[in-house]
Write a protein that holds these residues in place. Sequence first.
Motif, short mmCIF file in Angstrom:
data_model
loop_
_atom_site.label_atom_id
_atom_site.label_comp_id
_atom_site.label_asym_id
_atom_site.label_seq_id
_atom_site.Cartn_x
_atom_site.Cartn_y
_atom_site.Cartn_z
N ALA A 57 -3.09 5.58 -4.22
CA ALA A 57 -1.85 5.50 -4.99
C ALA A 57 -2.12 5.01 -6.41
CB ALA A 57 -0.85 4.59 -4.29
N ALA A 83 3.44 4.27 -0.89
CA ALA A 83 3.72 4.97 -2.15
C ALA A 83 5.16 5.44 -2.12
CB ALA A 83 2.77 6.16 -2.31
N GLU A 90 3.89 2.20 -10.28
CA GLU A 90 3.12 1.38 -9.37
C GLU A 90 1.86 0.82 -10.01
OE1 GLU A 90 2.13 2.22 -4.75
OE2 GLU A 90 2.48 3.80 -6.20
N PHE A 116 -6.43 -1.95 8.46
CA PHE A 116 -6.53 -2.47 7.10
C PHE A 116 -7.23 -1.48 6.19
CE2 PHE A 116 -5.93 -6.91 8.78
CZ PHE A 116 -4.72 -7.08 8.14
N GLU A 121 6.48 16.76 6.46
CA GLU A 121 6.90 15.65 7.29
C GLU A 121 8.12 15.96 8.14
OE1 GLU A 121 7.19 11.00 6.10
OE2 GLU A 121 7.52 12.61 4.68
N SER A 142 5.07 1.50 -3.69
CA SER A 142 5.05 0.17 -3.09
C SER A 142 6.47 -0.38 -3.08
CB SER A 142 4.11 -0.75 -3.87
OG SER A 142 4.49 -0.79 -5.23
N ILE A 167 -1.40 12.78 -1.65
CA ILE A 167 -1.75 12.95 -0.24
C ILE A 167 -0.66 13.82 0.37
CG2 ILE A 167 -2.19 11.78 1.95
CD1 ILE A 167 -2.76 9.25 0.36
N ALA A 179 7.40 -1.08 -6.87
CA ALA A 179 7.72 0.23 -7.46
C ALA A 179 8.91 0.94 -6.81
CB ALA A 179 6.49 1.12 -7.38
N LEU A 201 -4.78 3.95 1.32
CA LEU A 201 -3.49 4.36 0.77
C LEU A 201 -3.24 3.72 -0.59
CD1 LEU A 201 -0.93 4.28 3.70
CD2 LEU A 201 -1.46 6.19 2.19
N ALA A 202 -3.46 2.42 -0.63
CA ALA A 202 -3.16 1.70 -1.87
C ALA A 202 -4.06 2.18 -3.00
CB ALA A 202 -3.33 0.19 -1.64
N THR A 262 3.00 -2.41 -11.80
CA THR A 262 3.59 -3.52 -11.06
C THR A 262 3.04 -3.64 -9.65
OG1 THR A 262 5.34 -2.08 -10.27
CG2 THR A 262 5.74 -3.27 -12.32
N GLY A 263 2.03 -2.84 -9.37
CA GLY A 263 1.54 -2.79 -8.00
C GLY A 263 1.12 -4.13 -7.42
N LEU A 295 -4.64 1.04 5.15
CA LEU A 295 -3.78 0.52 4.08
C LEU A 295 -4.54 0.49 2.77
CD1 LEU A 295 -1.98 -2.38 5.93
CD2 LEU A 295 -0.91 -0.39 4.90
N ARG A 332 4.92 6.53 -8.51
CA ARG A 332 3.48 6.27 -8.51
C ARG A 332 3.02 5.77 -9.85
NH1 ARG A 332 2.33 11.36 -4.99
NH2 ARG A 332 2.30 10.37 -2.97
N ALA A 342 0.81 -1.21 0.00
CA ALA A 342 0.00 0.00 0.00
C ALA A 342 0.85 1.26 0.00
CB ALA A 342 -0.92 0.01 1.21
N ALA A 399 6.12 6.00 6.40
CA ALA A 399 5.53 6.14 5.08
C ALA A 399 5.74 7.56 4.56
CB ALA A 399 4.03 5.82 5.14
N ALA A 400 5.65 7.69 3.24
CA ALA A 400 5.74 9.02 2.63
C ALA A 400 4.43 9.30 1.93
CB ALA A 400 6.90 9.08 1.65
N PRO A 401 3.60 10.19 2.35
CA PRO A 401 3.80 10.98 3.57
C PRO A 401 3.50 10.15 4.82
CG PRO A 401 1.64 11.40 2.66
CD PRO A 401 2.32 10.47 1.70
N LEU A 419 -6.92 -6.86 2.91
CA LEU A 419 -6.47 -5.76 2.07
C LEU A 419 -6.99 -5.87 0.64
CD1 LEU A 419 -4.83 -3.24 2.06
CD2 LEU A 419 -2.80 -4.58 1.54
N GLU A 420 -7.01 -7.08 0.11
CA GLU A 420 -7.43 -7.24 -1.28
C GLU A 420 -8.83 -6.69 -1.51
OE1 GLU A 420 -5.46 -9.35 0.13
OE2 GLU A 420 -3.82 -9.07 -1.30
#
Lengths: 355, 355
Positions: free
Chosen positions: B245, A270, B346, B235, A346, A272, B251, A315, B241-242, B349-350, B238, B343, A268, B269-271, B209-210
């Motif tokens: 993305a 960014a 992603e 969850f 951040e 990934s 974000i 990624a 976020l996913a 290939t995410g 996440l 991104r 999840a 995480a970023a952010p 998550l899926e």
Amino acid sequence: MAGVSPATVSNVLTGRRVRAESAQRVKEAASSLGYAVDRAASQLRSGRARVVAMLVPSLENPFFTSIVAAVERRLRTDDHDLVVASAADDVATEHSRLQALLSWRPAGMIVIPCTDDFAGASLLAAAGTPYVVLDRVGGAHSADTVAVDNVTAGLEAARHLIDLGHRRLLIVASARTLSNIKLRCKGIVEACAAAGLEEPALIEVGFDLESAVDRLQTWLSTHERPSGIIALTNFATLGALASLARFSVSIPGEVSLVGFDDYAWMRAAAPSITAIRQPVEAMAELVWDRLRARIDGDSSPVVQAMLPVSLVIRASTARCQTGDPAAGLPGQGLRRPSRTGGRQREQGTGRGAKA
Amino acid sequence: MAGVSPATVSNVLTGRRVRAESAQRVKEAASSLGYAVDRAASQLRSGRARVVAMLVPSLENPFFTSIVAAVERRLRTDDHDLVVASAADDVATEHSRLQALLSWRPAGMIVIPCTDDFAGASLLAAAGTPYVVLDRVGGAHSADTVAVDNVTAGLEAARHLIDLGHRRLLIVASARTLSNIKLRCKGIVEACAAAGLEEPALIEVGFDLESAVDRLQTWLSTHERPSGIIALTNFATLGALASLARFSVSIPGEVSLVGFDDYAWMRAAAPSITAIRQPVEAMAELVWDRLRARIDGDSSPVVQAMLPVSLVIRASTARCQTGDPAAGLPGQGLRRPSRTGGRQREQGTGRGAKA
DNA sequence: CGGCCCACATAAAACGTTTCAAGAGCACGC
DNA sequence: GCGTGCTCTTGAAACGTTTTATGTGGGCCG
């Protein structure tokens, strides 16, 4: 009693030869009374415990808890229960927890030791408790072991980066004293040697996120920036991510990152995260298979099992951007303007302010 | 035996009045023989078990494992052991695991039920085992409960976003049937009402998550995009976020996100993720305090404890960018070019390709 | 000096099962 | 009719502690 006999009940409940009719009556009585066999008494008399004890270095680390979860699942299907203890990453605690677990007289034990030389092995041997050592398979064990092919893991991670054109690699490790870390490094070094590269830099960051970020930040601000980073544990991966974010280094634009262990958040995030996935489910299955065999009296020579890992490409890794000689200057990242509002902010609030 | 007497040993080991000299001899003998009291026999005779059983919905969810870890730490200092079982998010499994745990005749039990109406309560009551219900405190419990102030949690999260100028909020929840989710929503709705906003949209995304990503993606591509998202479980966080993305939504530039539960990866995480932090340590302490009191015979009326949460403000929330009316069009995010290589890549290939 | 109390040690019973050897009932064959 | 083998049941012992009640010896007080 509804029906007859104190011993017959036991025979019914342990599944011995009993006339169908009496078995039926006993079962009815048991369920209507809400009766369940007392494990303590049962174990005391029979000497057989349907318990497996598991000792892990920490329950805060998701890699360990995911293994615990997988083992618990396996045990459930074989009607065993699990007693867990955490060594709190401390050898003394490990020892005392081990003794506590042994007083359960468990049928067997699964251990992920704190250090390579697992001092508790003698205790276990003295108690005659069969056990399997998992994951941290360092010293010469006289018990079955289950681990992952760490050399190949490191090799594949490094080869992936090298194939993408990266030449300056950095290894972020928890502590190089652990044998599985050593082996992962070995694989990386092999891959580098095969590609004609020099041995990559290595930084040890410990076992918690705070220290990892601290050490990485000082390292990054005093060394030439690498183009590819391999983090050898999940905390190291988080630490690398956090430090790079503080310096507003873009991933994979400026630095490619390969992480270790494969968790939901890596998918999840960014970007990934490309990561080495350890076969947790297979490890749990294998460790229980071995342990059950030993419990059932298998006395064949010890086996040291090694499972393959897989590289999950996402990624956070990309072809190396060459032709930017300035990128290597020490401290550069700190002065470079960040590109997104998120990353910039951040730096100010990254440590978290409570409201 | 080195010294004397079978019963005196017990007196020494259980800390009763014994002459110092004999106590010394017994201890020496015990340690030289590697002797440890057999818990099964001890428990059988004394009727007192120094075991606490814990039943959680899943061991894959880091929120639950962090509580397990904290409880284990508490128990250790009081010389108790922990038996855990996972209900695998399934009521039938929960019931059978509960019975298995009860056969340990544990001193007490800590339960995080799968559903609000905890069917196992009657079993526990029948067995006379003291227990405390944790976290998912739905139906009318006749036992002590420990939970978090979910209404205020939701309220603070929403107020934070509203203060930043956000008007269109989206709630991402696991399942609205759970009472703690309901309460969090209630807090959010209250905050919206107080600010004169209409009730925010809500989407249920389940427990893995899926499915969360799937449902969020379809929702996002068919609805007006919100400017602020509140995710009510880790969850859900996440998943949000996913999905964001995948749509290359920045974000906090385009959407601000408040998550739930506070984990290491949220800091890295970023952010970094603004989140509601649940006081895991305090919950563990309180739950063990209550349980221990009940074990020691406290028969005062049941207490329903509620602990405060805290909002940890990080980089995933920012002042709302108004004056972009186009942002609300359905499906917009899909067509918008992504800004970073990470991104962009992603999207391809995410889902992760094995090497 | 005798009686009493105190500190300590211990013998023996008990906890709830499992297991073993032995018993009960039955059928069969000689 | 009786021995033999078989199936099923059961009384009683045993597992390793803890606990209760009893024993023992010594010091103190009257």
